[in-house]
Write an enzyme that holds these catalytic residues in place. Structure first.
Site, PDB file in Angstrom:
ATOM      1  CB  SER A 138      41.543  38.570  45.340  1.00 30.14           C
ATOM      2  OG  SER A 138      40.707  38.930  44.261  1.00 30.14           O
ATOM      3  CE1 TYR A 151      41.417  43.683  47.055  1.00 29.13           C
ATOM      4  CE2 TYR A 151      41.005  42.760  44.877  1.00 29.13           C
ATOM      5  CZ  TYR A 151      40.890  42.688  46.254  1.00 29.13           C
ATOM      6  OH  TYR A 151      40.256  41.616  46.836  1.00 29.13           O
TER       7      TYR A 151
HETATM    8  N1  LIG Z   1      34.215  40.656  48.619  1.00 28.91           N
HETATM    9  C1  LIG Z   1      34.845  40.180  47.548  1.00 28.91           C
HETATM   10  O1  LIG Z   1      34.290  40.158  46.421  1.00 28.91           O
HETATM   11  C2  LIG Z   1      36.235  39.626  47.682  1.00 28.91           C
HETATM   12  C3  LIG Z   1      36.745  38.840  46.624  1.00 28.91           C
HETATM   13  C4  LIG Z   1      38.029  38.328  46.733  1.00 28.91           C
HETATM   14  C5  LIG Z   1      38.791  38.584  47.855  1.00 28.91           C
HETATM   15  N2  LIG Z   1      38.274  39.353  48.860  1.00 28.91           N
HETATM   16  C6  LIG Z   1      39.130  39.610  50.019  1.00 28.91           C
HETATM   17  O2  LIG Z   1      38.483  39.121  51.176  1.00 28.91           O
HETATM   18  C7  LIG Z   1      38.843  39.929  52.298  1.00 28.91           C
HETATM   19  C8  LIG Z   1      37.566  40.438  52.983  1.00 28.91           C
HETATM   20  O3  LIG Z   1      36.816  41.148  52.012  1.00 28.91           O
HETATM   21  P1  LIG Z   1      35.320  41.675  52.333  1.00 28.91           P
HETATM   22  O4  LIG Z   1      34.716  42.028  51.023  1.00 28.91           O
HETATM   23  O5  LIG Z   1      34.660  40.734  53.249  1.00 28.91           O
HETATM   24  O6  LIG Z   1      35.687  43.032  53.084  1.00 28.91           O
HETATM   25  P2  LIG Z   1      34.734  44.082  53.868  1.00 28.91           P
HETATM   26  O7  LIG Z   1      33.323  43.641  53.851  1.00 28.91           O
HETATM   27  O8  LIG Z   1      35.082  45.424  53.305  1.00 28.91           O
HETATM   28  O9  LIG Z   1      35.295  43.982  55.369  1.00 28.91           O
HETATM   29  C9  LIG Z   1      36.630  44.316  55.633  1.00 28.91           C
HETATM   30  C10 LIG Z   1      36.959  43.960  57.060  1.00 28.91           C
HETATM   31  O10 LIG Z   1      38.341  44.303  57.291  1.00 28.91           O
HETATM   32  C11 LIG Z   1      38.406  45.287  58.328  1.00 28.91           C
HETATM   33  N3  LIG Z   1      39.506  46.201  57.990  1.00 28.91           N
HETATM   34  C12 LIG Z   1      39.625  46.998  56.920  1.00 28.91           C
HETATM   35  N4  LIG Z   1      40.752  47.720  56.996  1.00 28.91           N
HETATM   36  C13 LIG Z   1      41.359  47.358  58.154  1.00 28.91           C
HETATM   37  C14 LIG Z   1      42.524  47.776  58.829  1.00 28.91           C
HETATM   38  N5  LIG Z   1      43.335  48.718  58.325  1.00 28.91           N
HETATM   39  N6  LIG Z   1      42.841  47.203  60.015  1.00 28.91           N
HETATM   40  C15 LIG Z   1      42.028  46.253  60.552  1.00 28.91           C
HETATM   41  N7  LIG Z   1      40.912  45.816  59.975  1.00 28.91           N
HETATM   42  C16 LIG Z   1      40.570  46.390  58.790  1.00 28.91           C
HETATM   43  C17 LIG Z   1      37.025  45.951  58.365  1.00 28.91           C
HETATM   44  O11 LIG Z   1      36.693  46.493  59.652  1.00 28.91           O
HETATM   45  P3  LIG Z   1      37.073  48.029  60.067  1.00 28.91           P
HETATM   46  O12 LIG Z   1      36.697  48.875  58.902  1.00 28.91           O
HETATM   47  O13 LIG Z   1      36.296  48.284  61.314  1.00 28.91           O
HETATM   48  O14 LIG Z   1      38.547  48.011  60.317  1.00 28.91           O
HETATM   49  C18 LIG Z   1      36.144  44.738  58.076  1.00 28.91           C
HETATM   50  O15 LIG Z   1      35.979  43.962  59.237  1.00 28.91           O
HETATM   51  C19 LIG Z   1      39.727  41.044  51.754  1.00 28.91           C
HETATM   52  O16 LIG Z   1      41.076  40.714  51.917  1.00 28.91           O
HETATM   53  C20 LIG Z   1      39.360  41.071  50.279  1.00 28.91           C
HETATM   54  O17 LIG Z   1      40.393  41.587  49.476  1.00 28.91           O
HETATM   55  C21 LIG Z   1      37.016  39.873  48.803  1.00 28.91           C
END
Ligand SMILES: NC(=O)c1ccc[n+]([C@@H]2O[C@H](COP(=O)([O-])OP(=O)(O)OC[C@H]3O[C@@H](n4cnc5c(N)ncnc54)[C@H](OP(=O)(O)O)[C@@H]3O)[C@@H](O)[C@H]2O)c1
Length: 233
Positions: A138, A151
């Site tokens: 990130s 985070y």
């Molecule tokens: N969205 C943003 O603005 C953003 C920006 C920069 C970086 N990121 C990074 O991109 C990645 C994805 O973000 P997102 O926003 O797409 O997340 P999200 O929509 O919250 O989805 C998270 C995914 O991870 C799974 N997950 C969460 N905890 C888990 C665990 N303990 N074991 C296995 N699976 C788990 C969830 O499924 P379950 O809950 O069913 O396990 C879901 O499939 C993350 O690493 C985040 O830090 C996101």
């Protein structure tokens, strides 16, 4: 190619799954909620040309579950081309105000998971003389911001993990890519009072991941920073 994606049922991970499925790759997908994995698998099999989707419920904070998942993937296939460490959690809050335990849970989910998942697949990649590990970090791992709390700590650490792997694995023909997205629309932003247009689409992050895997094997996309046009929120 055989592609492993963690956190594949929502947001960025789901967009990455569809991007690879649309190019006829085989997928191994994990997240904790099995019912969502089943729905995703069924939709990928009907809406894309992909014919091979392996799913498993895995809590990436649990190293026993990670080891079982890796073992099953390597029994399902005999080789592994790409591991995408995407699963992550974001709990906003200041370091001095967030609840006790948030740091441990966040480090476990965002960093130790990627460390353990990588260690589970690296021996196979070394024996193949090829492979690619892609970490979704990130911009919060490049620059701290108020309310970034644990985070931000975890994403700085994840970049350190990726840089270490990059130096250690290049001699084996294994590529490592660190992707640092800014704000990207996903359920993790649900309820936040922001215009959706201000955030990037998850499909754009997926395009970058796909591109990283399409370079010639002698090239590696090392570190990619991608932000909303109008900058960080
Ligand atoms: N969205 C943003 O603005 C953003 C920006 C920069 C970086 N990121 C990074 O991109 C990645 C994805 O973000 P997102 O926003 O797409 O997340 P999200 O929509 O919250 O989805 C998270 C995914 O991870 C799974 N997950 C969460 N905890 C888990 C665990 N303990 N074991 C296995 N699976 C788990 C969830 O499924 P379950 O809950 O069913 O396990 C879901 O499939 C993350 O690493 C985040 O830090 C996101």
């Amino acid at each position: 190619m055989n592609i492993v994606i963690t956190g594949a049922t929502e947001g960025i991970g789901k967009a990455i799954a569809y991007a690879f499925a649309s190019k006829d790759n085989a997928l191994a997908l994990c997240a904790r909620t099995f019912s969502k994995l089943e729905v995703l698998k069924a939709d990928i099999l009907t809406s894309t040309n992909c014919t091979d989707v392996f799913i498993q419920s895995v809590d990436v904070t649990n190293h026993v579950e990670i080891n079982k998942f890796a073992k099953n993937c390597l029994e399902h296939w005999t080789s592994i081309d790409v591991l995408i460490n995407n699963a992550g959690v974001f709990i906003p809050g200041k370091i001095h105000e967030e609840d006790d335990g948030v740091l441990e849970m966040t480090m476990n989910t965002n960093v130790y998971s990627a460390y353990r998942m990588s260690r589970s697949f690296i021996p196979q990649m070394i024996s193949q003389g090829s492979g690619h590990i892609i970490n979704i970090s990130s911009v919060a791992g490049l620059k701290a911001y108020p309310n970034g709390g644990s985070y931000s700590i975890s994403k700085f650490a994840m970049l350190g993990l990726g840089k270490g792997l990059r130096e250690e694995l290049k001699e084996y023909g294994i590529r490592v890519t660190n992707i640092m997205p800014g704000a990207t629309w996903s359920n993790s932003w649900a309820g936040v009072d922001l215009p959706k247009d201000r955030l990037m689409e998850a499909s754009d992050i997926a395009k970058i991941v796909l591109l990283a895997t399409e370079l010639e094997n002698k090239s590696v996309l090392e570190d990619v920073v991608v932000r909303p046009l109008l900058g960080d929120l």
